[in-house]
Design a protein around this motif. Structure first.
Motif, short mmCIF file in Angstrom:
data_model
loop_
_atom_site.label_atom_id
_atom_site.label_comp_id
_atom_site.label_asym_id
_atom_site.label_seq_id
_atom_site.Cartn_x
_atom_site.Cartn_y
_atom_site.Cartn_z
N GLU A 167 0.82 -1.21 0.00
CA GLU A 167 0.00 0.00 0.00
C GLU A 167 0.86 1.26 0.00
O GLU A 167 1.97 1.27 0.53
CB GLU A 167 -0.94 0.02 1.22
N PHE A 168 0.32 2.29 -0.60
CA PHE A 168 0.97 3.59 -0.65
C PHE A 168 1.00 4.21 0.74
O PHE A 168 0.02 4.16 1.49
CB PHE A 168 0.20 4.49 -1.62
N VAL A 169 2.13 4.82 1.08
CA VAL A 169 2.27 5.52 2.35
C VAL A 169 2.41 7.03 2.13
O VAL A 169 1.66 7.81 2.71
CB VAL A 169 3.49 5.01 3.15
N SER A 170 3.36 7.41 1.29
CA SER A 170 3.64 8.83 1.11
C SER A 170 4.44 9.04 -0.16
O SER A 170 5.14 8.13 -0.61
CB SER A 170 4.43 9.37 2.31
N SER A 171 4.35 10.24 -0.72
CA SER A 171 5.16 10.57 -1.89
C SER A 171 5.54 12.04 -1.87
O SER A 171 4.92 12.85 -1.17
CB SER A 171 4.44 10.22 -3.19
N ILE A 172 6.55 12.36 -2.68
CA ILE A 172 7.06 13.72 -2.76
C ILE A 172 7.51 13.98 -4.19
O ILE A 172 8.11 13.12 -4.83
CB ILE A 172 8.22 13.92 -1.75
N ILE A 173 7.18 15.16 -4.70
CA ILE A 173 7.55 15.44 -6.08
C ILE A 173 9.03 15.79 -6.17
O ILE A 173 9.72 15.91 -5.16
CB ILE A 173 6.68 16.56 -6.68
N TRP A 174 9.51 16.00 -7.39
CA TRP A 174 10.94 16.10 -7.63
C TRP A 174 11.63 17.19 -6.82
O TRP A 174 12.77 17.02 -6.39
CB TRP A 174 11.20 16.32 -9.12
N ASN A 175 10.96 18.30 -6.58
CA ASN A 175 11.61 19.41 -5.87
C ASN A 175 11.14 19.54 -4.43
O ASN A 175 11.45 20.51 -3.75
CB ASN A 175 11.37 20.72 -6.61
N GLY A 176 10.38 18.56 -3.96
CA GLY A 176 9.90 18.61 -2.58
C GLY A 176 8.74 19.55 -2.35
O GLY A 176 8.29 19.72 -1.22
N GLY A 177 8.22 20.15 -3.41
CA GLY A 177 7.18 21.15 -3.25
C GLY A 177 5.82 20.62 -2.86
O GLY A 177 5.02 21.35 -2.28
N ASN A 178 5.56 19.38 -3.19
CA ASN A 178 4.27 18.77 -2.84
C ASN A 178 4.50 17.40 -2.23
O ASN A 178 5.33 16.63 -2.72
CB ASN A 178 3.38 18.63 -4.07
N THR A 179 3.76 17.13 -1.18
CA THR A 179 3.83 15.83 -0.53
C THR A 179 2.43 15.26 -0.36
O THR A 179 1.45 16.02 -0.30
CB THR A 179 4.51 15.93 0.84
N TYR A 180 2.36 13.95 -0.29
CA TYR A 180 1.08 13.26 -0.19
C TYR A 180 1.21 12.13 0.84
O TYR A 180 2.27 11.50 0.95
CB TYR A 180 0.67 12.70 -1.55
N TYR A 181 0.11 11.86 1.55
CA TYR A 181 0.13 10.84 2.59
C TYR A 181 -1.18 10.06 2.58
O TYR A 181 -2.24 10.61 2.29
CB TYR A 181 0.29 11.48 3.97
N ARG A 182 -1.08 8.78 2.96
CA ARG A 182 -2.33 8.06 3.21
C ARG A 182 -2.91 8.60 4.51
O ARG A 182 -2.17 9.06 5.39
CB ARG A 182 -2.08 6.56 3.28
N ASP A 183 -4.21 8.50 4.64
CA ASP A 183 -4.89 9.13 5.77
C ASP A 183 -4.37 8.62 7.12
O ASP A 183 -4.26 9.39 8.08
CB ASP A 183 -6.40 8.89 5.67
N SER A 184 -4.06 7.34 7.20
CA SER A 184 -3.71 6.76 8.50
C SER A 184 -2.36 7.23 9.02
O SER A 184 -2.05 7.00 10.20
CB SER A 184 -3.72 5.23 8.41
N VAL A 185 -1.55 7.88 8.19
CA VAL A 185 -0.24 8.35 8.67
C VAL A 185 -0.14 9.87 8.71
O VAL A 185 0.87 10.41 9.17
CB VAL A 185 0.92 7.78 7.83
N LYS A 186 -1.16 10.54 8.25
CA LYS A 186 -1.12 12.01 8.26
C LYS A 186 -0.95 12.53 9.69
O LYS A 186 -1.59 12.06 10.61
CB LYS A 186 -2.41 12.56 7.66
#
Length: 117
Positions: free
Chosen positions: A46-65
């Motif tokens: 399962e997906f946990v988190s991601s970050i774009i190339w320059n760190g400008g945007n990050t994403y998280y699954r709800d359970s780890v936010k």
């Protein structure tokens, strides 16, 4: 193509913290989005988190936010996952992945995280 090596996993008590690192080889690291996935025994990855190339945007699954923070240092070709307030349900093998618009195409070998209650 980029090679990925995770580190930083281990055994920690519930409420504790760990910081995972993913070191990448190759000169194109900064062009990739990076992500962390996890797979618990008997469950799908399962997906946990991601970050774009320059760190400008990050994403998280709800359970780890609010508990996990992803970051990257392009000068060191490394992506991190700071994990705080760990819970037993966070126990899994954590994988680092590098991707582009076609998907997550490069994967590390994984690092085990075990959270005891």
């Amino acid at each position: 193509q980029v090679q990925l090596v995770e580190s930083g996993g281990g055994l920690v008590q519930a409420g504790g913290s760990l910081r995972l690192s993913c070191a990448a080889s190759g000169r194109t690291f900064s062009s990739y989005a990076m992500a962390w996935f996890r797979q618990a025994p008997g469950k799908e990855r399962e997906f946990v988190s991601s970050i774009i190339w320059n760190g400008g945007n990050t994403y998280y699954r709800d359970s780890v936010k609010g508990r996990f923070t992803i970051s990257r240092d392009n000068a060191k070709n490394t992506v991190y996952l700071q994990m705080n307030s760990l819970k037993p349900e966070d126990t899994a093998v954590y994988y680092c992945a590098a991707g582009d618009t076609t998907g997550w195409r490069n994967w590390g070998q994984g690092t085990q995280v075990t959270v005891s209650s």
